[in-house]
Design an enzyme around this catalytic site. Sequence first.
Site, PDB file in Angstrom:
ATOM      1  N   ASP A 103       0.659  -1.194   0.151  1.00 29.46           N
ATOM      2  CA  ASP A 103       0.106  -0.271   0.308  1.00 29.46           C
ATOM      3  C   ASP A 103       0.817   0.984  -0.201  1.00 29.46           C
ATOM      4  OD1 ASP A 103      -1.548   1.695  -0.088  1.00 29.46           O
ATOM      5  OD2 ASP A 103      -1.861   1.194   3.089  1.00 29.46           O
TER       6      ASP A 103
ATOM      7  N   HIS B  85      -4.449 -17.574  -4.490  1.00 29.01           N
ATOM      8  CA  HIS B  85      -5.158 -16.962  -3.031  1.00 29.01           C
ATOM      9  C   HIS B  85      -7.098 -17.311  -3.030  1.00 29.01           C
ATOM     10  CE1 HIS B  85      -7.088 -16.888  -7.010  1.00 29.01           C
ATOM     11  NE2 HIS B  85      -7.961 -16.346  -6.544  1.00 29.01           N
ATOM     12  N   ASP B  86      -6.774 -19.161  -3.540  1.00 27.20           N
ATOM     13  CA  ASP B  86      -7.691 -19.368  -2.961  1.00 27.20           C
ATOM     14  C   ASP B  86      -7.558 -20.567  -2.072  1.00 27.20           C
ATOM     15  OD1 ASP B  86      -9.594 -18.705  -4.396  1.00 27.20           O
ATOM     16  OD2 ASP B  86      -9.352 -19.158  -6.552  1.00 27.20           O
TER      17      ASP B  86
ATOM     18  N   ASP C 279     -10.918 -17.418 -15.262  1.00 26.76           N
ATOM     19  CA  ASP C 279     -11.466 -17.859 -13.807  1.00 26.76           C
ATOM     20  C   ASP C 279     -12.471 -18.374 -13.847  1.00 26.76           C
ATOM     21  OD1 ASP C 279     -11.298 -16.872 -10.918  1.00 26.76           O
ATOM     22  OD2 ASP C 279     -13.622 -16.421 -11.961  1.00 26.76           O
TER      23      ASP C 279
ATOM     24  N   GLU D  43      -8.188 -21.581 -14.890  1.00 23.89           N
ATOM     25  CA  GLU D  43      -8.767 -21.895 -13.876  1.00 23.89           C
ATOM     26  C   GLU D  43      -9.445 -23.251 -13.843  1.00 23.89           C
ATOM     27  OE1 GLU D  43     -10.158 -21.316  -9.674  1.00 23.89           O
ATOM     28  OE2 GLU D  43     -11.021 -20.191 -11.539  1.00 23.89           O
TER      29      GLU D  43
ATOM     30  N   ASP E 226      -6.401 -11.482 -15.167  1.00 21.60           N
ATOM     31  CA  ASP E 226      -7.134 -12.429 -15.180  1.00 21.60           C
ATOM     32  C   ASP E 226      -8.842 -11.958 -15.086  1.00 21.60           C
ATOM     33  OD1 ASP E 226      -8.730 -13.536 -13.055  1.00 21.60           O
ATOM     34  OD2 ASP E 226      -7.385 -14.228 -11.760  1.00 21.60           O
TER      35      ASP E 226
HETATM   36  C1  GLC Z   1     -12.321 -18.733  -8.495  1.00 23.71           C
HETATM   37  C2  GLC Z   1     -11.468 -17.123  -7.924  1.00 23.71           C
HETATM   38  C3  GLC Z   1     -11.869 -17.331  -6.584  1.00 23.71           C
HETATM   39  C4  GLC Z   1     -13.311 -16.885  -6.623  1.00 23.71           C
HETATM   40  C5  GLC Z   1     -13.999 -17.184  -8.132  1.00 23.71           C
HETATM   41  C6  GLC Z   1     -15.309 -16.879  -8.485  1.00 23.71           C
HETATM   42  O1  GLC Z   1     -11.793 -19.299  -8.276  1.00 23.71           O
HETATM   43  O2  GLC Z   1     -10.050 -18.152  -8.351  1.00 23.71           O
HETATM   44  O3  GLC Z   1     -11.041 -16.536  -5.741  1.00 23.71           O
HETATM   45  O4  GLC Z   1     -13.536 -16.922  -6.193  1.00 23.71           O
HETATM   46  O5  GLC Z   1     -13.118 -17.537  -8.895  1.00 23.71           O
HETATM   47  O6  GLC Z   1     -14.916 -15.828  -9.313  1.00 23.71           O
END
Ligand code: GLC
Length: 564
Positions: A22, A334-335, A201, A258, A99
């Site tokens: 930040d 991040h998940d 995504d 993904e 993304d």
């Molecule tokens: C993917 C992302 C995740 C998000 C989901 C909905 O799984 O990695 O963080 O919450 O999609 O967009």
Amino acid sequence: MNKLKWWQKTNVYQVYPKSFLDTTGSGTGDIKGITAKLDYLKTLGVGAIWLTPVYPSPMVDNGYDIADFTGIDPSYGTMADMERLIAEGRKRDIRMVMDLVYNHSSDKHPWFIDSASSRESEHSDWYIWRDAKPDGSAPTNWRSIFGGSAWTWCEGRQQYYLHTFAEAQPDLNWENPAVRQALYDAANFWLDKGVGGFRIDAIVYIKKPAVFADGKPDSDDGMVNIHSMIANTPGILDYLHEFKEKVFKGHDIFTVAEANGVAPEDLDKWVGEKGAFDMLFEFSHVNLEFPDGELWSHATGYTPKVITGLKQALTASQQATAKNGWYPVFFENHDQPRCTAHYFPADADKKLAAKAIATVLMTMRGTPFIYEGQELGLDNVAWNNINDYNDISSKGQYFLALEEGRSPAEAMELVHRYSRDNARTPMQWTKEKNAGFSTGKPWLPVHEDYARQCVEGEAQEADSVLSYYRQLAALRQTGEAAGVLQQGTYMELLRENPAILAFKRHFGCREVYTLVNFTGREQAYVLPELKEARLLMESIPGSRKGMLRPYEAVLYIKETGEGL
Ligand code: GLC
């Protein structure tokens, strides 16, 4: 072998912008903060940065609910900041990867606002609308991935809309060519800005079945996980190939989708020359504790079976991409919770655990993806109350666990183990207040252990996780092992061994051996072919062939004399 592309030789680093750095004191990270740290990332051999969404968003799901696909959220900065980041990155050979969240938008996106306003609106069929069942209830019993019904009632239209994720993330209607074109246009906008690739995504959900029907309930709430009802619906590949044709084709970029639930044996239809993407994130090796879907309350927790499961999953992925496509190697994002907590028993030495995973990550065949903080060996957090958590999915899973009869304490344990916030705490730069992340109040608490694990400290320590990552990055990109590590074949070793993960890479006249002990006990092994091999790297000084100390990782190199 063909010459490798730039993105096959580099390391990718995933930045979670909200938690990175930040520069304004607002408490949330920003784009200028990323630009300020490009030189740091260069020390990790990074040639591409995957930016989790920075678009305008109400932040219900931290940016995965997008209100404008071609803008920048003011909390992150301006388009000029973004252009500068792309330019400064290019000067250092670091390209930005955007993304693309195209399964859904935010419910505050103008398209959805218009669509929800009436059945006659311009964007009327840009989302997925259905009438209620005769009794007024939702069209099907599908549970959204974050918990609760996947349908929400809209007064304006007197209809339900579908959302695979949160209520604030309505699914876009990919059947509509105008929707697809608008999404392709947005991706092309970023190509024109000079980005180096895309992470796509939740793409397995874009195609919906022709008929929407109830599924067999998988939990006490009477609902069924929507994933099992709509993921990878036949016909999806037509859309993906059109996407490639209209956006990716002919650009010197990479794409990684993904794709939860695409079985390793199907990978070739998705990736490679004939596939739609360059790489796929599949999750067999991170979902080992979820044998029947992603309900946290049904998870097994850590068991030693995780080790054999990991070995099998990784080898299956390596085999699937051996001739076709390319593997994005990852253990965190991040998940996911932090990997030091995931693949090792609770009492494991976390530093060695982090180095063990680093060794596998950086020596497998594929492009390594390092998630922010992973290079420091960061660990999970455990806050007291569900209200201390920000993650929408943690809240959904917590309440579902209560509904299934778990006590609040048990439900909190699940949150501690699996919450996505584990990986979303602010990056730890210095020993100063807030780990140098922000001069304001961080949007999510900084890990309490930050003074012990921060860039400033670890950069000075020769045996830190950060130093270890830097050594591995150098090994992978320069010097005698680089060719093998980048393009060598993969062969699993010690397949039946329940404690050691081992494999051999081979290219030209060299072989590199990776051996990792995932247990807290010494493990002996027999590998006669190591006789003429030399030690290349070790996670604990004083390694010996034939024996691995608890959580030890070693690399050996051998000249085979048989060149190509
Ligand atoms: C993917 C992302 C995740 C998000 C989901 C909905 O799984 O990695 O963080 O919450 O999609 O967009």
